[in-house]
Design an enzyme around this catalytic site. Structure first.
Site, PDB file in Angstrom:
ATOM      1  N   CYS A 115      33.417  46.301  28.502  1.00  0.00           N
ATOM      2  CA  CYS A 115      34.697  46.072  27.812  1.00  0.00           C
ATOM      3  C   CYS A 115      34.510  45.796  26.325  1.00  0.00           C
ATOM      4  CB  CYS A 115      35.445  44.913  28.455  1.00  0.00           C
ATOM      5  SG  CYS A 115      35.859  45.178  30.184  1.00  0.00           S
ATOM      6  N   HIS A 252      41.139  43.042  23.315  1.00  0.00           N
ATOM      7  CA  HIS A 252      40.884  43.727  24.590  1.00  0.00           C
ATOM      8  C   HIS A 252      41.900  43.207  25.600  1.00  0.00           C
ATOM      9  CE1 HIS A 252      39.123  45.143  28.202  1.00  0.00           C
ATOM     10  NE2 HIS A 252      38.660  43.973  28.576  1.00  0.00           N
ATOM     11  N   ASN A 282      43.700  46.899  32.389  1.00  0.00           N
ATOM     12  CA  ASN A 282      42.441  46.758  31.646  1.00  0.00           C
ATOM     13  C   ASN A 282      41.731  48.115  31.627  1.00  0.00           C
ATOM     14  OD1 ASN A 282      39.856  46.214  30.753  1.00  0.00           O
ATOM     15  ND2 ASN A 282      39.600  44.353  31.980  1.00  0.00           N
TER      16      ASN A 282
HETATM   17  N1  ACO Z   1      46.986  39.811  45.202  1.00  0.00           N
HETATM   18  C1  ACO Z   1      47.238  38.684  45.893  1.00  0.00           C
HETATM   19  N2  ACO Z   1      46.364  37.669  45.994  1.00  0.00           N
HETATM   20  C2  ACO Z   1      45.186  37.810  45.363  1.00  0.00           C
HETATM   21  C3  ACO Z   1      44.848  38.959  44.625  1.00  0.00           C
HETATM   22  C4  ACO Z   1      45.803  39.983  44.571  1.00  0.00           C
HETATM   23  N3  ACO Z   1      45.592  41.132  43.885  1.00  0.00           N
HETATM   24  N4  ACO Z   1      43.616  38.803  44.124  1.00  0.00           N
HETATM   25  C5  ACO Z   1      43.175  37.602  44.510  1.00  0.00           C
HETATM   26  N5  ACO Z   1      44.122  36.992  45.277  1.00  0.00           N
HETATM   27  C6  ACO Z   1      44.063  35.685  45.914  1.00  0.00           C
HETATM   28  C7  ACO Z   1      42.650  35.237  46.216  1.00  0.00           C
HETATM   29  O1  ACO Z   1      42.194  35.793  47.431  1.00  0.00           O
HETATM   30  C8  ACO Z   1      42.833  33.742  46.291  1.00  0.00           C
HETATM   31  O2  ACO Z   1      43.349  33.434  47.537  1.00  0.00           O
HETATM   32  P1  ACO Z   1      42.864  32.106  48.342  1.00  0.00           P
HETATM   33  O3  ACO Z   1      43.251  30.952  47.453  1.00  0.00           O
HETATM   34  O4  ACO Z   1      43.621  32.182  49.618  1.00  0.00           O
HETATM   35  O5  ACO Z   1      41.371  32.254  48.494  1.00  0.00           O
HETATM   36  C9  ACO Z   1      43.904  33.438  45.246  1.00  0.00           C
HETATM   37  O6  ACO Z   1      44.564  34.704  45.008  1.00  0.00           O
HETATM   38  C10 ACO Z   1      43.364  32.900  43.937  1.00  0.00           C
HETATM   39  O7  ACO Z   1      42.250  33.712  43.516  1.00  0.00           O
HETATM   40  P2  ACO Z   1      41.571  33.506  42.140  1.00  0.00           P
HETATM   41  O8  ACO Z   1      40.512  34.558  41.971  1.00  0.00           O
HETATM   42  O9  ACO Z   1      41.159  32.080  41.957  1.00  0.00           O
HETATM   43  O10 ACO Z   1      42.815  33.811  41.169  1.00  0.00           O
HETATM   44  P3  ACO Z   1      42.918  33.691  39.596  1.00  0.00           P
HETATM   45  O11 ACO Z   1      44.099  32.899  39.240  1.00  0.00           O
HETATM   46  O12 ACO Z   1      41.603  33.304  38.978  1.00  0.00           O
HETATM   47  O13 ACO Z   1      43.243  35.175  39.171  1.00  0.00           O
HETATM   48  C11 ACO Z   1      42.117  37.067  38.226  1.00  0.00           C
HETATM   49  C12 ACO Z   1      42.344  36.209  39.458  1.00  0.00           C
HETATM   50  C13 ACO Z   1      43.426  37.727  37.876  1.00  0.00           C
HETATM   51  C14 ACO Z   1      41.075  38.113  38.555  1.00  0.00           C
HETATM   52  C15 ACO Z   1      41.660  36.194  37.066  1.00  0.00           C
HETATM   53  O14 ACO Z   1      40.620  35.341  37.454  1.00  0.00           O
HETATM   54  C16 ACO Z   1      41.204  37.006  35.875  1.00  0.00           C
HETATM   55  O15 ACO Z   1      41.961  37.754  35.283  1.00  0.00           O
HETATM   56  N6  ACO Z   1      39.943  36.798  35.452  1.00  0.00           N
HETATM   57  C17 ACO Z   1      39.420  37.468  34.306  1.00  0.00           C
HETATM   58  C18 ACO Z   1      38.584  38.558  34.774  1.00  0.00           C
HETATM   59  C19 ACO Z   1      38.794  39.808  34.006  1.00  0.00           C
HETATM   60  O16 ACO Z   1      39.794  40.043  33.396  1.00  0.00           O
HETATM   61  N7  ACO Z   1      37.802  40.672  34.092  1.00  0.00           N
HETATM   62  C20 ACO Z   1      37.901  41.960  33.531  1.00  0.00           C
HETATM   63  C21 ACO Z   1      36.649  42.334  32.853  1.00  0.00           C
HETATM   64  S1  ACO Z   1      36.127  41.105  31.779  1.00  0.00           S
HETATM   65  C22 ACO Z   1      37.247  41.065  30.675  1.00  0.00           C
HETATM   66  O17 ACO Z   1      37.755  42.118  30.383  1.00  0.00           O
HETATM   67  C23 ACO Z   1      37.607  39.760  30.120  1.00  0.00           C
END
Ligand code: ACO
Length: 325
Positions: A115, A252, A282
């Site tokens: 990224c 980004h 993304n």
């Molecule tokens: N739909 C419904 N529920 C979901 C989904 C989905 N698509 N994905 C995860 N969940 C659930 C999980 O299973 C979890 O359930 P549980 O509590 O029963 O176990 C719950 O949601 C919470 O999961 P988390 O991973 O803790 O959720 P979070 O609030 O952290 O959001 C996300 C997840 C959106 C991926 C977030 O962490 C994020 O955006 N992180 C940054 C990562 C990123 O953007 N990476 C891209 C490359 S790096 C960059 O570009 C920065």
């Protein structure tokens, strides 16, 4: 004292025609539009056709950027493509773009920083253009991230999309001040100890497969705001400008909460943030030039304005760049 600067003279973007909404995804993976919008800000993404390699996306973006710059392919002497989803293991996408565009023999290679690739590629290109070793350079971010998805993993497959963006860089004489047009400052970072947070579980010299993207999203999230903010402050110092003085923040596009968190932490007004992730999701290395293209096309981003770019991705890698358009 006069000095050469690498100046952005044209911007272009390309998105595949096919649009996939959150509701479309919810038909085959356990998720919902409500969850995706609330946690990420994403509403839809574009997805390539099966017969569309990433070089085709890059070529379309490059054509638009060249037209905007008033340049033709025969003037291009450097092509750098930031991508993590190459057509083939080799040759580089940049050489395929060179052939498809009909550019003369010059320099062409890819940069792999996931990224962060576009910010890294701009810095590499600056090494050519600001030393007068390139008169007309294409810096392209192009990705088909949907090809790396495990469509049974709801934690990742809802986050990514496909697209390409391109800038034309040309050398222009400046005064060596922050009033100059061009790339003014950089901060690039990498921390290989965080590989397990975000990677693809395949490759030519491991299992010989393309693999799928694996991510510990909440861990990546925790690092994002702190790391990106530090790079922004360092890039602004390198450029000799105040962060608050930038006209537009072109980040980004990973997660709306990351964008808002970074803007708040470094003191950037939220109205200065160019946001496309609701429409594009993304697109990895393509997301910054696509956002820049959006801002230029809708008239918000104008020549002479000060821009701040930033990204973080797999590696981990991250970085920021200050430029005057
Ligand atoms: N739909 C419904 N529920 C979901 C989904 C989905 N698509 N994905 C995860 N969940 C659930 C999980 O299973 C979890 O359930 P549980 O509590 O029963 O176990 C719950 O949601 C919470 O999961 P988390 O991973 O803790 O959720 P979070 O609030 O952290 O959001 C996300 C997840 C959106 C991926 C977030 O962490 C994020 O955006 N992180 C940054 C990562 C990123 O953007 N990476 C891209 C490359 S790096 C960059 O570009 C920065």
């Amino acid at each position: 004292m006069t000095m050469l600067r690498s100046v952005v003279t044209g911007v272009g973007g390309y998105l595949p025609e096919r649009v996939v909404t959150n509701d479309d995804l919810a038909k085959f993976v356990d998720t919902s539009d409500e969850w995706i919008v609330e946690r990420t800000g994403i509403r839809q993404r574009h997805q390539v056709r099966d017969d569309q390699p990433v070089s085709d996306l890059a070529v379309e973006a490059a054509k638009k950027a060249l037209a905007a710059a008033g340049r033709t392919p025969d003037e291009v002497d450097l092509i750098i493509v930031a991508t993590t989803t190459a057509d083939l293991t080799f040759p580089a996408v940049a050489t395929i773009v060179q052939r498809k565009l009909g550019c003369p023999v010059g320099v062409a290679f890819d940069v792999q920083a996931v990224c962060s690739g576009f910010v890294y590629a701009l810095s590499v290109a600056d090494g050519f253009v600001a030393r007068n070793r390139s008169k007309c350079a294409l810096v392209i971010g192009a990705e088909t991230m949907t090809r790396l998805m495990d469509w049974t993993d709801r934690g990742t497959c809802v986050l990514f999309g496909d697209g390409a963006g391109c800038v034309v860089l040309e050398p222009q004489e400046g005064q060596g001040t922050t009033a100059d047009r061009g790339l003014l400052g950089f901060a690039l970072r990498a921390d290989g100890t965080k590989q397990e947070l975000l990677y693809v579980d395949g490759g030519p010299s491991t299992n010989g497969q393309v693999g799928h993207l694996r991510m510990q999203g909440n861990q990546v999230f925790r690092h994002a705001v702190v790391n990106i903010s530090e790079a922004i402050v360092s890039a602004a110092e390198d450029a000799g400008v105040e962060v608050a003085s930038v006209d537009w923040f072109v980040p980004h596009q990973a997660n709306l909460r990351i964008l808002q968190g970074v803007a708040k932490r470094v003191g950037i007004d939220e109205h200065k943030v160019i946001t496309t992730l609701d429409q594009h999701a993304n697109t990895s290395a393509a997301s910054i030039p696509l956002a820049l293209d959006q801002g230029v096309r809708d008239g918000r981003v104008k020549p002479g304005q000060l821009l701040l770019l930033e990204a973080m991705g797999g590696g981990l890698t991250w970085g920021a760049c200050v430029l005057r358009l």
